[in-house]
Design an enzyme around this catalytic site. Structure first.
Site, PDB file in Angstrom:
ATOM      1  N   ARG A   1       0.798  -1.212   0.000  1.00 37.87           N
ATOM      2  CA  ARG A   1       0.000   0.000   0.000  1.00 37.87           C
ATOM      3  C   ARG A   1       0.831   1.262   0.000  1.00 37.87           C
ATOM      4  O   ARG A   1       0.649   2.130  -0.828  1.00 37.87           O
ATOM      5  CB  ARG A   1      -0.826   0.046   1.284  1.00 37.87           C
ATOM      6  CG  ARG A   1      -2.286   0.147   1.079  1.00 37.87           C
ATOM      7  CD  ARG A   1      -2.914  -0.420   2.316  1.00 37.87           C
ATOM      8  NE  ARG A   1      -2.164  -1.563   2.765  1.00 37.87           N
ATOM      9  CZ  ARG A   1      -2.335  -2.777   2.274  1.00 37.87           C
ATOM     10  NH1 ARG A   1      -3.228  -3.012   1.387  1.00 37.87           N
ATOM     11  NH2 ARG A   1      -1.599  -3.774   2.701  1.00 37.87           N
ATOM     12  N   THR A   2       1.723   1.371   0.957  1.00 39.65           N
ATOM     13  CA  THR A   2       2.383   2.662   1.133  1.00 39.65           C
ATOM     14  C   THR A   2       3.208   3.008  -0.097  1.00 39.65           C
ATOM     15  O   THR A   2       3.124   4.108  -0.628  1.00 39.65           O
ATOM     16  CB  THR A   2       3.227   2.653   2.412  1.00 39.65           C
ATOM     17  OG1 THR A   2       2.368   2.291   3.490  1.00 39.65           O
ATOM     18  CG2 THR A   2       3.811   4.007   2.693  1.00 39.65           C
TER      19      THR A   2
ATOM     20  N   LYS B   1      25.237  -3.943  -0.158  1.00 39.17           N
ATOM     21  CA  LYS B   1      26.703  -3.840  -0.239  1.00 39.17           C
ATOM     22  C   LYS B   1      27.281  -3.099   0.963  1.00 39.17           C
ATOM     23  O   LYS B   1      28.470  -2.849   1.024  1.00 39.17           O
ATOM     24  CB  LYS B   1      27.097  -3.075  -1.506  1.00 39.17           C
ATOM     25  CG  LYS B   1      26.657  -3.717  -2.791  1.00 39.17           C
ATOM     26  CD  LYS B   1      27.111  -2.836  -3.957  1.00 39.17           C
ATOM     27  CE  LYS B   1      26.573  -3.368  -5.276  1.00 39.17           C
ATOM     28  NZ  LYS B   1      26.769  -2.379  -6.358  1.00 39.17           N
TER      29      LYS B   1
ATOM     30  N   ARG C   1      11.107   3.936   3.652  1.00 42.34           N
ATOM     31  CA  ARG C   1      10.666   2.997   4.703  1.00 42.34           C
ATOM     32  C   ARG C   1      11.877   2.169   5.110  1.00 42.34           C
ATOM     33  O   ARG C   1      12.632   1.695   4.259  1.00 42.34           O
ATOM     34  CB  ARG C   1       9.570   2.077   4.196  1.00 42.34           C
ATOM     35  CG  ARG C   1       9.316   0.920   5.156  1.00 42.34           C
ATOM     36  CD  ARG C   1       8.080   0.165   4.829  1.00 42.34           C
ATOM     37  NE  ARG C   1       6.896   0.965   5.091  1.00 42.34           N
ATOM     38  CZ  ARG C   1       5.646   0.476   5.109  1.00 42.34           C
ATOM     39  NH1 ARG C   1       5.447  -0.796   4.865  1.00 42.34           N
ATOM     40  NH2 ARG C   1       4.626   1.253   5.361  1.00 42.34           N
TER      41      ARG C   1
ATOM     42  N   HIS D   1       4.747   6.377  11.627  1.00 46.54           N
ATOM     43  CA  HIS D   1       4.270   6.220  10.244  1.00 46.54           C
ATOM     44  C   HIS D   1       3.365   7.427   9.927  1.00 46.54           C
ATOM     45  O   HIS D   1       2.156   7.295   9.829  1.00 46.54           O
ATOM     46  CB  HIS D   1       3.506   4.904  10.128  1.00 46.54           C
ATOM     47  CG  HIS D   1       3.234   4.438   8.736  1.00 46.54           C
ATOM     48  ND1 HIS D   1       3.346   5.245   7.630  1.00 46.54           N
ATOM     49  CD2 HIS D   1       2.837   3.222   8.264  1.00 46.54           C
ATOM     50  CE1 HIS D   1       3.032   4.542   6.540  1.00 46.54           C
ATOM     51  NE2 HIS D   1       2.718   3.315   6.907  1.00 46.54           N
TER      52      HIS D   1
HETATM   53  C1  NCD Z   1       1.024  -0.468   8.316  1.00 45.26           C
HETATM   54  C2  NCD Z   1       2.524  -0.399   8.520  1.00 45.26           C
HETATM   55  O1  NCD Z   1       3.293  -0.646   7.591  1.00 45.26           O
HETATM   56  O2  NCD Z   1       2.899  -0.048   9.627  1.00 45.26           O
HETATM   57  N1  NCD Z   1       0.701  -0.692   6.980  1.00 45.26           N
HETATM   58  C3  NCD Z   1       0.581   0.381   6.144  1.00 45.26           C
HETATM   59  O3  NCD Z   1       1.506   1.134   5.917  1.00 45.26           O
HETATM   60  N2  NCD Z   1      -0.626   0.612   5.614  1.00 45.26           N
HETATM   61  C4  NCD Z   1       0.344  -1.408   9.228  1.00 45.26           C
HETATM   62  C5  NCD Z   1       0.811  -2.835   9.245  1.00 45.26           C
HETATM   63  O4  NCD Z   1       1.756  -3.227   8.571  1.00 45.26           O
HETATM   64  O5  NCD Z   1       0.177  -3.587   9.977  1.00 45.26           O
END
Ligand code: NCD
Length: 305
Positions: free
Chosen positions: A51-52, A80, A101, A129
């Site tokens: 998703r993200t 590396k 991320r 997040h």
């Molecule tokens: C969340 C995350 O990555 O923290 N997911 C997301 O970004 N929509 C929640 C999760 O992974 O449970």
């Protein structure tokens, strides 16, 4: 130059302005389809995501920009031994803005200190997040017409769930908010969230074990997945993974205008039968995530005018 590393990097006023822009985008997406033309977004994902990452990519493409990046640490120079500081210095030459991320808490913050382009924290370990929080806030505001004066129940893995920590920090700035924290003892909200976020502002909260008991009082129910990848042993995960399962039966206990949110992915904490309930807001949350990331990209690139 601004980054978004922590949900508090934007004041509540700035946050509401960003949500207003997301609303305008949602009502007329075509008006924004060239808004970031010739701009490039780098997605630097050292940890799995559907998703993200795709939401950031869709957001940039919807704005007429382009995207580049990597989707796992193995396919980047991290394999590396390159540091995030060096990586972001390099990426600053390729792109205008970056979303990162990382499994290590604080990695996006460190990257931002060496970056010549805005850095967005797209999730750092079990920590924060902030763009999921913007998504959650937009969904709450569109459903309830406001952010203040609401009783918010957060249920599941409140310890490792970074979306929970960011959402609480952000909402704690809203007038009249109350939290009901529903989790097993082992997955309670970390003390730092209580002492740094709720304590100083005197925000009312209760910690409970039973979802059924909490249900009738809630305006929002924020369900979360038990974060398997952050457990030290599989045994604990197996013991705790089914602590809470929201079913159509339990939904009968809730207010008729409550909204159920979930950052997704869902494992089994929300039964499929709940999807048909008009109070289920988790798929519209995904759509809101694209609008809010479009608004964020425009804001950080100074193109929001
Ligand atoms: C969340 C995350 O990555 O923290 N997911 C997301 O970004 N929509 C929640 C999760 O992974 O449970």
């Amino acid at each position: 130059m601004r980054h978004l590393i922590d949900p508090l990097d934007f004041t509540m006023e700035e946050t509401e302005r960003l949500l207003d822009l997301a609303d305008r985008i949602a009502s007329d997406p075509a008006a924004y389809q060239e808004a970031a033309r010739h701009k490039k977004l780098a997605t630097l994902f050292y940890e799995p995501s559907t998703r993200t990452r795709l939401s950031f990519e869709a957001a940039m493409l919807n704005l007429g920009g382009s995207v580049l990046g990597f989707a796992s640490a193995d396919s980047s120079s991290a394999a590396k031994g390159e540091s995030v500081a060096d990586t972001i210095r390099v990426i600053s030459c390729y792109a205008d803005i970056a979303a990162m991320r990382h499994p290590k808490e604080g990695a996006p913050l460190r990257a931002s200190r060496y970056s010549r382009i805005p850095v967005i924290n797209a999730g750092d370990g079990g920590h924060q997040h902030p763009t999921q929080t913007l998504t959650d806030l937009l969904t709450i505001r569109r459903r309830k017409g406001r952010l203040g004066g609401l009783t918010i129940g957060l249920c599941g893995d409140l310890k490792f769930g970074r979306t929970v920590h960011s959402l609480m920090m952000s909402l704690a700035r809203c007038e009249g908010v109350r939290f009901v924290l529903i989790s097993p003892e082992e997955l309670r909200v970390p003390d730092y969230v209580i002492t740094e976020t709720l304590g100083p502002r005197g925000i009312p909260y209760e910690e409970v074990r039973s979802l059924e008991t909490a249900m009738p009082g809630l305006d929002i129910l924020y369900m979360t997945r038990v974060q398997r990848e952050r457990f030290f042993n599989e045994e604990d995960y197996v013991r705790l993974k089914d602590s809470y399962i929201l079913t159509a039966e339990k939904m009968k206990l809730a207010k008729p205008d409550m909204a159920v949110l979930h950052p997704l992915p869902r494992v089994n904490e929300i039964a499929l039968s709940v999807d048909e309930d008009p109070r289920a807001a988790y798929f519209e949350q995904v759509q809101n995530g694209v609008y809010v990331r479009m608004a964020l990209i425009l804001t950080l690139l100074g193109l929001e005018g």
